[in-house]
Design a protein around this motif. Structure first.
Motif, PDB file in Angstrom:
ATOM      1  N   SER A  33       9.233   2.033 -58.279  1.00  0.00           N
ATOM      2  CA  SER A  33       8.110   3.543 -57.761  1.00  0.00           C
ATOM      3  C   SER A  33       8.585   3.354 -56.528  1.00  0.00           C
ATOM      4  CB  SER A  33       7.120   2.848 -58.451  1.00  0.00           C
ATOM      5  OG  SER A  33       5.897   2.877 -56.745  1.00  0.00           O
ATOM      6  N   VAL A  34       9.008   2.508 -55.620  1.00  0.00           N
ATOM      7  CA  VAL A  34       9.655   2.316 -54.215  1.00  0.00           C
ATOM      8  C   VAL A  34      10.614   3.646 -54.096  1.00  0.00           C
ATOM      9  CG1 VAL A  34       9.733   1.905 -52.209  1.00  0.00           C
ATOM     10  CG2 VAL A  34       8.310   0.811 -53.809  1.00  0.00           C
ATOM     11  N   ARG A  35      11.558   2.862 -55.299  1.00  0.00           N
ATOM     12  CA  ARG A  35      13.226   3.407 -55.228  1.00  0.00           C
ATOM     13  C   ARG A  35      12.495   5.244 -55.426  1.00  0.00           C
ATOM     14  NH1 ARG A  35      15.276   2.457 -59.763  1.00  0.00           N
ATOM     15  NH2 ARG A  35      14.994   0.728 -58.979  1.00  0.00           N
ATOM     16  N   GLY A  36      11.286   5.195 -56.721  1.00  0.00           N
ATOM     17  CA  GLY A  36      11.040   7.154 -56.745  1.00  0.00           C
ATOM     18  C   GLY A  36      10.346   7.822 -55.627  1.00  0.00           C
ATOM     19  N   GLY A  37       9.515   6.867 -54.021  1.00  0.00           N
ATOM     20  CA  GLY A  37       9.090   7.334 -52.784  1.00  0.00           C
ATOM     21  C   GLY A  37       7.515   7.687 -52.981  1.00  0.00           C
ATOM     22  N   THR A  38       6.871   6.302 -53.113  1.00  0.00           N
ATOM     23  CA  THR A  38       5.761   5.765 -53.397  1.00  0.00           C
ATOM     24  C   THR A  38       6.206   5.433 -51.447  1.00  0.00           C
ATOM     25  OG1 THR A  38       5.618   4.975 -55.350  1.00  0.00           O
ATOM     26  CG2 THR A  38       4.810   3.431 -53.326  1.00  0.00           C
ATOM     27  N   THR A  39       5.079   5.803 -51.140  1.00  0.00           N
ATOM     28  CA  THR A  39       5.359   5.054 -48.901  1.00  0.00           C
ATOM     29  C   THR A  39       4.343   4.104 -48.983  1.00  0.00           C
ATOM     30  OG1 THR A  39       3.636   6.508 -49.222  1.00  0.00           O
ATOM     31  CG2 THR A  39       5.310   7.703 -48.842  1.00  0.00           C
ATOM     32  N   ILE A  40       3.928   3.397 -50.178  1.00  0.00           N
ATOM     33  CA  ILE A  40       3.483   2.430 -49.273  1.00  0.00           C
ATOM     34  C   ILE A  40       2.529   0.977 -50.226  1.00  0.00           C
ATOM     35  CG2 ILE A  40       0.598   3.345 -49.423  1.00  0.00           C
ATOM     36  CD1 ILE A  40       0.244   1.666 -46.871  1.00  0.00           C
ATOM     37  N   VAL A  41       2.721  -0.151 -50.219  1.00  0.00           N
ATOM     38  CA  VAL A  41       2.376  -0.681 -51.739  1.00  0.00           C
ATOM     39  C   VAL A  41       1.117  -1.844 -51.537  1.00  0.00           C
ATOM     40  CG1 VAL A  41       2.788  -2.028 -53.611  1.00  0.00           C
ATOM     41  CG2 VAL A  41       4.878  -0.087 -52.584  1.00  0.00           C
ATOM     42  N   GLN A  42       0.187  -1.854 -52.538  1.00  0.00           N
ATOM     43  CA  GLN A  42      -1.119  -3.417 -52.074  1.00  0.00           C
ATOM     44  C   GLN A  42      -0.769  -3.629 -53.140  1.00  0.00           C
ATOM     45  OE1 GLN A  42      -5.440  -3.085 -53.392  1.00  0.00           O
ATOM     46  NE2 GLN A  42      -5.164  -1.923 -51.929  1.00  0.00           N
ATOM     47  N   LEU A  43      -0.955  -5.210 -53.152  1.00  0.00           N
ATOM     48  CA  LEU A  43      -0.658  -6.507 -53.949  1.00  0.00           C
ATOM     49  C   LEU A  43      -2.332  -6.849 -53.996  1.00  0.00           C
ATOM     50  CD1 LEU A  43       0.632  -8.031 -56.369  1.00  0.00           C
ATOM     51  CD2 LEU A  43       0.592  -9.666 -53.733  1.00  0.00           C
ATOM     52  N   ARG A  44      -2.385  -6.380 -55.247  1.00  0.00           N
ATOM     53  CA  ARG A  44      -3.618  -6.611 -56.290  1.00  0.00           C
ATOM     54  C   ARG A  44      -3.956  -7.478 -56.584  1.00  0.00           C
ATOM     55  NH1 ARG A  44      -7.962  -3.865 -59.573  1.00  0.00           N
ATOM     56  NH2 ARG A  44      -9.571  -4.219 -58.309  1.00  0.00           N
ATOM     57  N   GLU A  45      -4.727  -8.757 -56.832  1.00  0.00           N
ATOM     58  CA  GLU A  45      -4.211  -9.441 -58.146  1.00  0.00           C
ATOM     59  C   GLU A  45      -5.508 -10.268 -57.917  1.00  0.00           C
ATOM     60  OE1 GLU A  45      -2.901 -10.907 -60.202  1.00  0.00           O
ATOM     61  OE2 GLU A  45      -0.888  -9.387 -59.622  1.00  0.00           O
TER      62      GLU A  45
END
Ligand code: 3NM
Ligand code: MG
Length: 518
Positions: A33-45
């Motif tokens: 998803s980051v390779r595709g262009g996602t600009t920020i990630v949140q780890l939600r567990e």
């Protein structure tokens, strides 16, 4: 990473429950998803042990760092510290913002979930870097959400932020956002001086068959205008006089283009609507099966969704057709017939409003009031108007203007005087005749008329709607005045004749009919 220079456009929130992630590896999904262009990630567990969360955080951080994308942790400041990632996202029930800031230091990115203006003000005042605004639409991904606020709720929060001087605080919205509704939600939630910086999604990326392609698609959609937003080819007509000058051009465009008027309408008016469409020069089709819309939407016409008879199948058909027309940017006219009459209809209005963009909403006073008040916290009655009393003239115009502003479309309220607005410009039309109220379906066929005009003249939907109303209402006046017309029965064929004659006279350059425009 500079916390003041973060790209929030496509914000991925992780979810490792089997229902969403399936049997895939979260790290692989996030990397794609980051390779595709996602600009920020949140780890939600929500259920993992602390040690597992830290381990997952470290693995994800190794990936996001490679792409220079920030990683945030949901709720858990301790985990963020242990991972050494860029920040946290905190909910209303989590740690205080000030405490999180003190623990994480001035460089951390801290976001806060808000669903009300008040929560937004507190978070902005407290120094949040961004707000996660939601829940936009109900979502199976998170069922314990507090408020479903729709695009209109997001817009109210953005407006309040701008009004309070918090333009610099970034915003994303969350809840039920996908490739299909992203552009409409971003467009409709835009306040005059503040718009969303991004959209946050879980399932649209984590459950996507190809997260890389899905991210690329979402980013492209976020960075472009939706198809229903038409660039004006010439300056838009903004005054009554400049619209009146356009009348011959618009009337003749209908005759020249013979646009398809695709009616999803009730049994009572089908024949009448088809005849009216023919009289004004359009080409009618009565097609209530939503599947057909995917072909019909490509023919350059417009769709009328007339909620005259609503049942679960009908509703699903409307939604399919709405999706089809929105996807190609062809206009949709929504006629919320009997909107407030039953619980079923109220719920259908809400579903339709949340599933697509309606270029034009046309209804009588009761219907427009119902559509306006469909999000409970925002009823027009709350502004000191008794719900049973008829509105004053100035209130009617204001209601129409406010609904148009909220939906970012054109709203028409019919009655003895018709009001219409695009949120910026509001007009009243005094033409018409009492016979129109004595014949069934005249409101519905006005919807058909408007659809033909906006299909023929899509770059200025406000002007097209004004001209449609003038053509319609003046034809009614002329018919009613004829000596052979003695009541509603003889009125109907005369009305069809006059609709046709106005078009013919306009084609011959005879504009006498317009002299009666009020
Ligand atoms: N927070 P999807 S809604 C994580 O309203 C989360 O604060 C929400 O999932 C909120 O993109 C939500 O699959 C889930 O609809 C969003
Ligand atoms: Mg939380």
């Amino acid at each position: 990473m500079d916390r003041n220079n973060v790209n929030y456009a496509v914000y991925l929130v992780t979810d490792s429950t089997p229902a969403i992630l399936g049997d895939r590896d979260l790290c692989e999904v996030v990397e794609a998803s980051v390779r595709g262009g996602t600009t920020i990630v949140q780890l939600r567990e929500k259920t993992s042990d602390t040690g597992d969360m830290i381990a997952m955080g470290k693995k994800l951080h190794a990936i996001t760092k490679k792409y220079n994308v920030p990683l945030l942790i949901n709720d858990r400041v301790d985990v963020a510290l242990a991972v050494g990632c860029e920040g946290v996202h905190i909910g209303q029930d989590d740690m205080e913002l000030s405490t999180a800031r003190r623990l994480l230091g001035p460089d951390a990115i801290i976001g806060v979930t808000v669903s009300t203006i008040q929560e937004a003000m507190v978070a902005c005042k407290g120094g949040a870097d961004y707000l996660g605004i939601g829940t936009v639409y109900a979502t199976p991904t998170k069922t314990n959400t507090k408020n479903i606020i729709g695009a209109a709720g997001v817009r109210n929060i953005l407006q309040a932020m701008a009004d309070a001087g918090y333009d610099h605080v970034k915003t994303v919205c969350i809840g039920g956002i996908n490739a299909e509704n992203l552009q409409r939600i971003v467009y409709q939630s835009e306040a005059p001086s503040k718009k969303l910086d991004g959209v946050a999604v879980v399932s649209a990326l984590v459950a996507a068959p190809d997260p890389e392609a899905a991210a690329k698609n979402l980013l492209g959609l976020f960075n472009s205008q939706p198809p229903f937003v038409r660039e004006a080819t010439s300056p838009r007509a903004e005054t009554a006089d400049s619209i009146l000058e356009l009348v011959p051009e618009v009337v003749l465009e209908v005759a020249r283009k013979k646009p398809l008027s695709h009616n999803m309408t009730n049994l009572v008016v089908q024949n009448f609507a088809a005849n009216v469409a023919l009289a004004i020069g359009a080409s009618p089709i009565m097609a209530n099966n939503g599947e057909e819309a995917f072909d019909l939407c490509k023919l350059g016409g417009a769709l009328v969704v007339n909620m005259g008879t609503v049942d679960p199948d009908g509703l699903q058909n409307y939604l399919k057709a709405l999706r089809a027309y929105n996807s190609v940017g062809q206009p949709v006219v929504y006629d919320p017939v009997g909107a407030g009459a039953t619980t079923l209809r109220r719920s259908a209005v809400k579903t339709i409003l949340s599933h697509g963009y309606l270029d034009i909403i046309k209804g009588n006073e009761g219907e427009i009031r119902t559509v306006y008040g469909i999000y409970e916290r925002e009823t027009f009655q709350q502004r000191g108007v008794d719900s049973s009393a008829e509105l004053e003239v100035s209130q009617k115009a204001e209601l129409v203007r406010q609904l148009a502003l909220r939906e970012k479309n054109v709203v028409v309220m019919t009655g003895e005087i018709d009001y219409l607005s695009d949120g910026q410009h509001t007009f009243r039309i005094d033409n018409g005749h009492a016979y129109l109220e004595m014949v069934t379906g005249t409101g519905c066929v006005l919807g058909t008329t408007i659809s033909a005009f906006v299909a023929a003249y899509p770059n200025d939907k406000l002007a097209a709607t004004v001209v449609a109303l003038l053509h319609f209402e003046i034809a009614a006046e002329r018919a009613a005045e004829r000596r052979d017309v003695q009541g509603p029965g003889t009125f109907v064929p005369a009305f069809l004749d006059e609709l046709f004659k106005i078009r013919r006279e306009t084609g011959q350059g005879r504009m006498g009919w317009l002299k009666s425009a009020k």
